[in-house]
Scaffold this motif. Structure first.
Motif, mmCIF file in Angstrom:
data_model
loop_
_atom_site.group_PDB
_atom_site.id
_atom_site.type_symbol
_atom_site.label_atom_id
_atom_site.label_comp_id
_atom_site.label_asym_id
_atom_site.label_seq_id
_atom_site.Cartn_x
_atom_site.Cartn_y
_atom_site.Cartn_z
ATOM 1 N N LEU A 123 0.823 -1.157 -0.191
ATOM 2 C CA LEU A 123 0.061 -0.178 -0.018
ATOM 3 C C LEU A 123 0.921 1.415 -0.004
ATOM 4 O O LEU A 123 0.698 2.177 -0.690
ATOM 5 C CB LEU A 123 -0.945 0.067 1.180
ATOM 6 N N GLY A 124 1.990 1.213 0.869
ATOM 7 C CA GLY A 124 2.448 2.628 0.989
ATOM 8 C C GLY A 124 4.021 2.525 0.656
ATOM 9 O O GLY A 124 4.849 3.715 0.542
ATOM 10 N N GLY A 125 4.444 1.460 0.120
ATOM 11 C CA GLY A 125 5.987 1.257 -0.076
ATOM 12 C C GLY A 125 6.836 1.749 0.764
ATOM 13 O O GLY A 125 6.728 1.340 1.981
ATOM 14 N N SER A 126 7.698 2.972 0.550
ATOM 15 C CA SER A 126 8.621 3.352 1.344
ATOM 16 C C SER A 126 8.159 4.178 2.478
ATOM 17 O O SER A 126 8.938 4.628 3.317
ATOM 18 C CB SER A 126 9.797 3.601 0.666
ATOM 19 N N MET A 127 6.783 4.764 2.354
ATOM 20 C CA MET A 127 6.295 5.636 3.237
ATOM 21 C C MET A 127 6.016 5.327 4.678
ATOM 22 O O MET A 127 6.452 5.868 5.517
ATOM 23 C CB MET A 127 4.892 5.808 2.808
#
Length: 139
Positions: A123-127
């Protein structure tokens, strides 16, 4: 043509008026669930929400018969996006997604099957920072 649109708009207006009438109780249930029930298992959540509904009805606060976190705060497009990213489609998982999305605090996810971890990474990858493992000795 336009007569079909008129019927659709009339139907939408009736649905929105009905939703508006039940808004106080529906929002009360959802706000309580987001604020307090995130840490509990599904069965306990259902029991607590049923008790809340009894109290809401006792005080004559308007409440829709099928009030739930998903029906009040859920966005079908957002939920579908979550499903594509790996969130299971059961009601508890969708509630957890809504709570995670709406809460102001960072969620603590106990995730022995690593479904939530996989979902958040997609969903957010590297976030997001995902701690894969935490032992008592690390504290």
């Amino acid at each position: 043509g336009l007569s079909g649109e008129k019927k659709r708009w009339a139907s939408t207006i009736r649905r929105l008026e009905n939703d508006y009438r039940f808004l106080p109780g529906d929002v009360l249930i959802s706000a309580g669930a987001v604020s307090y029930l995130g840490a509990f298992v599904g069965e306990y959540r259902k029991d607590i929400i049923a008790k809340w509904k009894e109290h809401i009805n006792a005080y004559n606060i308007p409440l829709s018969p099928d009030a739930s976190v998903v029906s009040t705060l859920g966005d079908a497009v957002q939920i579908r996006k979550w499903n594509v990213c790996g969130l299971p489609t059961d009601e508890l998982s969708v509630e957890n997604g809504i709570i995670m999305n709406r809460a102001r605090r960072w969620p603590l996810l106990i995730d022995p099957q690593e479904q939530a971890s996989s979902f958040i990474k997609k969903l957010g990858g590297s976030m997001f920072e995902v701690v894969d493992e935490c032992k008592c000795s690390d504290i």
